[in-house]
Design a protein around this motif. Structure first.
Motif, PDB file in Angstrom:
ATOM      1  N   PHE A 197      -9.446   1.367  -5.546  1.00 55.16           N
ATOM      2  CA  PHE A 197      -8.850   1.987  -6.654  1.00 55.16           C
ATOM      3  C   PHE A 197      -8.388   3.094  -7.516  1.00 55.16           C
ATOM      4  O   PHE A 197      -6.972   3.003  -8.224  1.00 55.16           O
ATOM      5  CB  PHE A 197      -9.658   0.730  -7.967  1.00 55.16           C
ATOM      6  CG  PHE A 197     -10.516  -0.201  -7.629  1.00 55.16           C
ATOM      7  CD1 PHE A 197      -9.865  -0.934  -6.673  1.00 55.16           C
ATOM      8  CD2 PHE A 197     -10.858  -0.415  -8.203  1.00 55.16           C
ATOM      9  CE1 PHE A 197     -10.484  -2.201  -6.408  1.00 55.16           C
ATOM     10  CE2 PHE A 197     -11.918  -2.379  -8.269  1.00 55.16           C
ATOM     11  CZ  PHE A 197     -10.796  -2.538  -6.947  1.00 55.16           C
ATOM     12  N   LEU A 198      -8.294   3.695  -6.188  1.00 55.53           N
ATOM     13  CA  LEU A 198      -7.659   5.604  -7.491  1.00 55.53           C
ATOM     14  C   LEU A 198      -6.394   5.742  -6.633  1.00 55.53           C
ATOM     15  O   LEU A 198      -6.439   4.711  -5.693  1.00 55.53           O
ATOM     16  CB  LEU A 198      -9.093   6.393  -6.857  1.00 55.53           C
ATOM     17  CG  LEU A 198     -10.347   6.356  -7.681  1.00 55.53           C
ATOM     18  CD1 LEU A 198     -11.594   7.492  -6.557  1.00 55.53           C
ATOM     19  CD2 LEU A 198     -10.162   6.695  -8.651  1.00 55.53           C
ATOM     20  N   THR A 255      -7.992  -9.032  -5.745  1.00 54.63           N
ATOM     21  CA  THR A 255      -8.292  -7.652  -6.032  1.00 54.63           C
ATOM     22  C   THR A 255      -8.267  -8.118  -8.005  1.00 54.63           C
ATOM     23  O   THR A 255      -8.747  -8.232  -8.554  1.00 54.63           O
ATOM     24  CB  THR A 255      -8.592  -7.071  -5.508  1.00 54.63           C
ATOM     25  OG1 THR A 255      -9.551  -7.392  -4.184  1.00 54.63           O
ATOM     26  CG2 THR A 255      -9.703  -5.954  -6.504  1.00 54.63           C
ATOM     27  N   TRP A 256      -6.601  -7.532  -7.837  1.00 53.87           N
ATOM     28  CA  TRP A 256      -6.029  -7.628  -9.160  1.00 53.87           C
ATOM     29  C   TRP A 256      -6.314  -8.700  -9.995  1.00 53.87           C
ATOM     30  O   TRP A 256      -5.996  -8.899 -11.681  1.00 53.87           O
ATOM     31  CB  TRP A 256      -4.698  -7.611  -8.806  1.00 53.87           C
ATOM     32  CG  TRP A 256      -4.226  -8.277  -8.563  1.00 53.87           C
ATOM     33  CD1 TRP A 256      -3.461  -8.337  -6.878  1.00 53.87           C
ATOM     34  CD2 TRP A 256      -2.861  -9.395  -9.287  1.00 53.87           C
ATOM     35  NE1 TRP A 256      -2.743  -9.592  -6.785  1.00 53.87           N
ATOM     36  CE2 TRP A 256      -3.051 -10.008  -8.220  1.00 53.87           C
ATOM     37  CE3 TRP A 256      -2.936 -10.372 -10.586  1.00 53.87           C
ATOM     38  CZ2 TRP A 256      -1.852 -11.289  -8.552  1.00 53.87           C
ATOM     39  CZ3 TRP A 256      -2.313 -11.032 -11.230  1.00 53.87           C
ATOM     40  CH2 TRP A 256      -1.564 -11.896  -9.716  1.00 53.87           C
ATOM     41  N   LEU A 257      -6.007  -9.964  -9.611  1.00 55.99           N
ATOM     42  CA  LEU A 257      -6.688 -11.303  -9.905  1.00 55.99           C
ATOM     43  C   LEU A 257      -7.359 -11.532 -11.050  1.00 55.99           C
ATOM     44  O   LEU A 257      -8.048 -11.690 -12.108  1.00 55.99           O
ATOM     45  CB  LEU A 257      -6.128 -12.200  -9.485  1.00 55.99           C
ATOM     46  CG  LEU A 257      -6.009 -13.885  -9.895  1.00 55.99           C
ATOM     47  CD1 LEU A 257      -5.033 -13.861 -11.259  1.00 55.99           C
ATOM     48  CD2 LEU A 257      -5.605 -15.251  -9.399  1.00 55.99           C
ATOM     49  N   GLY A 258      -8.555 -11.105  -9.912  1.00 54.81           N
ATOM     50  CA  GLY A 258     -10.263 -10.728 -10.135  1.00 54.81           C
ATOM     51  C   GLY A 258     -10.052  -9.905 -11.943  1.00 54.81           C
ATOM     52  O   GLY A 258     -11.269 -10.193 -12.061  1.00 54.81           O
ATOM     53  N   ASP A 294      -8.961  -3.856 -25.927  1.00 53.62           N
ATOM     54  CA  ASP A 294      -8.171  -3.457 -24.792  1.00 53.62           C
ATOM     55  C   ASP A 294      -8.281  -2.914 -24.193  1.00 53.62           C
ATOM     56  O   ASP A 294      -9.494  -2.786 -23.027  1.00 53.62           O
ATOM     57  CB  ASP A 294      -7.962  -1.372 -25.685  1.00 53.62           C
ATOM     58  CG  ASP A 294      -7.532  -1.253 -24.544  1.00 53.62           C
ATOM     59  OD1 ASP A 294      -6.317  -1.201 -24.348  1.00 53.62           O
ATOM     60  OD2 ASP A 294      -7.307   0.667 -25.109  1.00 53.62           O
ATOM     61  N   VAL A 295      -7.712  -3.439 -22.959  1.00 54.32           N
ATOM     62  CA  VAL A 295      -8.062  -2.950 -21.209  1.00 54.32           C
ATOM     63  C   VAL A 295      -7.077  -2.225 -20.606  1.00 54.32           C
ATOM     64  O   VAL A 295      -7.900  -1.346 -19.335  1.00 54.32           O
ATOM     65  CB  VAL A 295      -7.192  -5.375 -20.652  1.00 54.32           C
ATOM     66  CG1 VAL A 295      -7.890  -5.062 -19.654  1.00 54.32           C
ATOM     67  CG2 VAL A 295      -7.764  -5.978 -21.818  1.00 54.32           C
ATOM     68  N   TRP A 296      -5.802  -1.461 -21.120  1.00 52.11           N
ATOM     69  CA  TRP A 296      -5.459  -0.564 -20.639  1.00 52.11           C
ATOM     70  C   TRP A 296      -5.858   0.619 -20.851  1.00 52.11           C
ATOM     71  O   TRP A 296      -6.665   1.148 -19.002  1.00 52.11           O
ATOM     72  CB  TRP A 296      -3.797  -0.785 -21.621  1.00 52.11           C
ATOM     73  CG  TRP A 296      -3.391   0.411 -20.776  1.00 52.11           C
ATOM     74  CD1 TRP A 296      -2.810   1.938 -21.219  1.00 52.11           C
ATOM     75  CD2 TRP A 296      -2.571   0.344 -19.846  1.00 52.11           C
ATOM     76  NE1 TRP A 296      -2.165   2.545 -20.073  1.00 52.11           N
ATOM     77  CE2 TRP A 296      -1.799   1.605 -19.674  1.00 52.11           C
ATOM     78  CE3 TRP A 296      -1.897   0.125 -18.330  1.00 52.11           C
ATOM     79  CZ2 TRP A 296      -0.622   2.497 -18.159  1.00 52.11           C
ATOM     80  CZ3 TRP A 296      -1.442  -0.241 -17.784  1.00 52.11           C
ATOM     81  CH2 TRP A 296      -0.358   1.614 -17.696  1.00 52.11           C
ATOM     82  N   THR A 297      -6.517   0.905 -21.202  1.00 52.54           N
ATOM     83  CA  THR A 297      -7.493   2.430 -21.802  1.00 52.54           C
ATOM     84  C   THR A 297      -8.801   2.508 -20.971  1.00 52.54           C
ATOM     85  O   THR A 297      -9.098   3.514 -20.736  1.00 52.54           O
ATOM     86  CB  THR A 297      -7.549   2.900 -22.800  1.00 52.54           C
ATOM     87  OG1 THR A 297      -7.809   2.287 -23.674  1.00 52.54           O
ATOM     88  CG2 THR A 297      -5.675   2.942 -23.373  1.00 52.54           C
ATOM     89  N   CYS A 340      -6.642   1.938 -12.392  1.00 53.76           N
ATOM     90  CA  CYS A 340      -6.780   0.932 -11.897  1.00 53.76           C
ATOM     91  C   CYS A 340      -5.415   1.022 -11.048  1.00 53.76           C
ATOM     92  O   CYS A 340      -4.862  -0.156 -11.084  1.00 53.76           O
ATOM     93  CB  CYS A 340      -7.436  -0.574 -11.569  1.00 53.76           C
ATOM     94  SG  CYS A 340      -7.340  -1.530 -10.698  1.00 53.76           S
ATOM     95  N   GLN A 341      -5.184   1.635  -9.363  1.00 57.37           N
ATOM     96  CA  GLN A 341      -3.990   1.521  -8.929  1.00 57.37           C
ATOM     97  C   GLN A 341      -3.313   0.453  -8.373  1.00 57.37           C
ATOM     98  O   GLN A 341      -2.640  -0.404  -8.454  1.00 57.37           O
ATOM     99  CB  GLN A 341      -3.881   1.977  -7.849  1.00 57.37           C
ATOM    100  CG  GLN A 341      -2.433   2.950  -6.962  1.00 57.37           C
ATOM    101  CD  GLN A 341      -1.466   3.261  -7.579  1.00 57.37           C
ATOM    102  OE1 GLN A 341      -1.525   4.154  -8.923  1.00 57.37           O
ATOM    103  NE2 GLN A 341      -1.005   3.277  -8.081  1.00 57.37           N
ATOM    104  N   VAL A 342      -4.570  -0.657  -8.416  1.00 56.10           N
ATOM    105  CA  VAL A 342      -4.559  -1.969  -7.371  1.00 56.10           C
ATOM    106  C   VAL A 342      -3.786  -2.994  -8.955  1.00 56.10           C
ATOM    107  O   VAL A 342      -2.791  -3.640  -8.651  1.00 56.10           O
ATOM    108  CB  VAL A 342      -5.695  -2.488  -6.949  1.00 56.10           C
ATOM    109  CG1 VAL A 342      -5.485  -4.538  -6.535  1.00 56.10           C
ATOM    110  CG2 VAL A 342      -6.072  -1.803  -5.846  1.00 56.10           C
ATOM    111  N   CYS A 343      -4.543  -2.783 -10.223  1.00 58.54           N
ATOM    112  CA  CYS A 343      -3.680  -2.974 -11.001  1.00 58.54           C
ATOM    113  C   CYS A 343      -2.862  -2.988 -11.495  1.00 58.54           C
ATOM    114  O   CYS A 343      -1.204  -4.010 -11.948  1.00 58.54           O
ATOM    115  CB  CYS A 343      -4.353  -3.378 -11.865  1.00 58.54           C
ATOM    116  SG  CYS A 343      -6.515  -4.627 -12.349  1.00 58.54           S
TER     117      CYS A 343
END
Length: 500
Positions: A40-41, A311-314, A395-398, A404-407
């Motif tokens: 994810f990095l 993964t991103w949907l999970g 808050d989900v963004w921070t 998370c590079q995948v998201c």
């Protein structure tokens, strides 16, 4: 010698076996902690992280080796996380362009008079960044919480709390996606929460269980005696009708391993990690591991999270689960901090056997681990714990998406699809207008030539107009839904009062 300690006199069922042999106090800094999921990095830049109140930076060199340093340049203490990973595989401090290799050695000081002077300054130990032992195991990046040559030797004597099943070369083991999230409550409240299966059907009503039907009685039996280094474990009895055994195993400092064995032999393993980052916060990393039975049948995973999905949907859907008890835990630690005087037991009332493991965890923390986390010097523990309003809690963004590079990649694609959908909607609308105008023009021309009656000009437009108009509405709706969905990468609000 084994005795029983009872935290509350009215709760005989909650007596927990304790090993009374003298043991060393748990050494918080002489442990491996998971701090990131490697996949994810973004390897092109450094990343700021925290551990036990320390500010650290992780980055990858040209040989794909990840390193973790103290997040400050030895020159003038500027944060290295604000620097750059250069094409030669060094970490550059963006303040004065000092460069460091993966071992923390300074390899360039451009302000030096000449190369000889630069080499002299670089050879001074004061020019080196403070490096921490680091290793990559099972897709996670682990860091040892002490630095220095002695720490390098000590770290080799201890194995991280990995998942043994993932070490097996077997097609019977199915590893579902990793999830990672910074949570606005302390490490101890995370561990307390996952040691408490009684909350699951209530707090996670509608997703995992039913608050009205599944909040049932069960007992918890201690099956691994408490120890300083190995923690303890409990078995739940009775279990669900389809489960033959369910075990919660606390493995300090960072893992709660929950294994549910089906009556047909399959296993669902929840590997739940929590790393103490700073007071009032922890970093959660977790996954599900499914072990097929002898017949090759795969057990069901946890709720919708056991279904095949990207993964991103999970990660996006994980908010549905994490935010259902997030508010409880954030404010629970605030309330406890205000009320607690002396032992934890003085502030709570735990009369049922379902609280046995929570009590055991608090006993371990108090009697085996010094009572609290020893935060790094300079980390001001006298400040009140952070108190966030609900909107900031959700808050989900921070707490996830931004690192998370995948998201982030998925979000970019969703935004592109949204723009495309709106563009196609406008295009379809233009086509509809053109088709309608063309039909009207043709009919008007025919009417003026007396080839059709003027009354036919009021007839409904051509079928192509309706197809184009319908397409415009459909793409507009798609764009709107993509816009709504993309917001889940930024914030997800939840209210139990509305969760029927």
């Amino acid at each position: 010698m084994t005795t029983k300690i009872n935290f509350q006199g009215d709760m005989d069922n909650a007596s927990i076996p304790l090993n009374q042999n003298k043991e060393e106090v748990f050494q918080w800094t002489k442990q491996w902690y998971p701090v990131a999921v490697v996949d994810f990095l973004d390897p092109s830049r450094p990343h700021a992280i925290q551990l036990l109140g320390k500010d650290l930076v992780l980055w990858r060199d040209s040989l794909s080796k990840w390193s973790i340093f103290e997040d400050c340049c030895p020159h003038r203490l500027a944060p290295l996380s604000e620097g750059r990973v250069e094409s030669d595989g060094t970490l550059l401090c963006a303040y004065h362009a000092w460069r460091f290799d993966s071992q923390g050695n300074c390899v360039s000081i451009p302000q030096s008079k000449d190369q000889q002077t630069s080499s002299k300054h670089c050879s001074n130990s004061k020019s080196s960044a403070i490096s921490y032992p680091t290793q990559e195991r099972q897709g996670l990046l682990w860091v040892w919480a002490e630095s220095g040559s002695e720490a390098q030797l000590e770290s080799q004597l201890r194995t991280p709390r990995i998942i043994p099943e993932l070490e097996e070369n077997s097609n019977r083991v199915v590893h579902l996606f990793w999830n990672i999230r910074d949570l606005p409550y302390g490490w101890d409240f995370f561990m307390e929460n996952v040691a408490d299966p009684a909350h699951v059907p209530v707090s996670h009503h509608g997703l995992v269980g039913n608050r009205y039907k599944d909040a049932n009685y069960y007992d918890m039996l201690c099956i691994k005696q408490m120890s300083t280094q190995e923690g303890f474990s409990f078995e739940i009895t009775p279990t669900a009708p389809t489960i033959s055994q369910a075990i919660h195993d606390f493995q300090p400092p960072c893992q709660m391993r929950i294994v549910s064995t089906s009556k047909d032999g399959g296993k669902l393993i929840l590997a739940l990690y929590a790393t103490p980052t700073r007071p009032g916060w922890c970093r959660h990393i977790g996954c599900q591991v499914l072990v097929k039975n002898e017949m090759g049948k795969t057990p069901k995973g946890l709720g919708v999270f056991g279904l095949p999905m990207p993964t991103w949907l999970g990660h996006v859907l994980s908010s549905l689960f994490l935010h259902q008890d997030l508010v409880f835990l954030h404010y629970q630690q605030k309330i406890l901090a205000k009320r607690q005087k002396g032992q934890w037991v003085n502030a709570v009332y735990t009369p049922n056997p379902q609280d046995k493991m929570v009590i055991a965890f608090r006993q371990w923390l108090e009697k085996k681990a010094g009572g609290s986390i020893p935060w790094a010097s300079g980390c001001n523990t006298d400040l009140p714990l952070p108190e966030l309003d609900k909107q900031k809690l959700f808050d989900v963004w921070t707490t996830h998406t931004q690192y998370c590079q995948v998201c982030k990649d998925a979000l970019k694609n969703i935004k592109r699809l949204r723009v495309l959908a709106y563009g196609l909607s406008i295009l379809c609308l233009c086509v509809a207008v053109i088709l309608d105008a063309r039909a009207i023009a043709v009919k008007a021309a025919l009417a003026s030539a007396n080839q059709i009656p003027a009354s036919l000009l009021t007839v409904f437009p051509h079928i192509g107009f309706w197809w184009a108009l319908g397409g415009a509405a459909l793409f507009l709706l798609l764009g709107y839904l993509l816009d709504k969905f993309s917001r889940l990468f930024y914030v997800y609000e939840f209210e139990h009062a509305h969760n029927d």
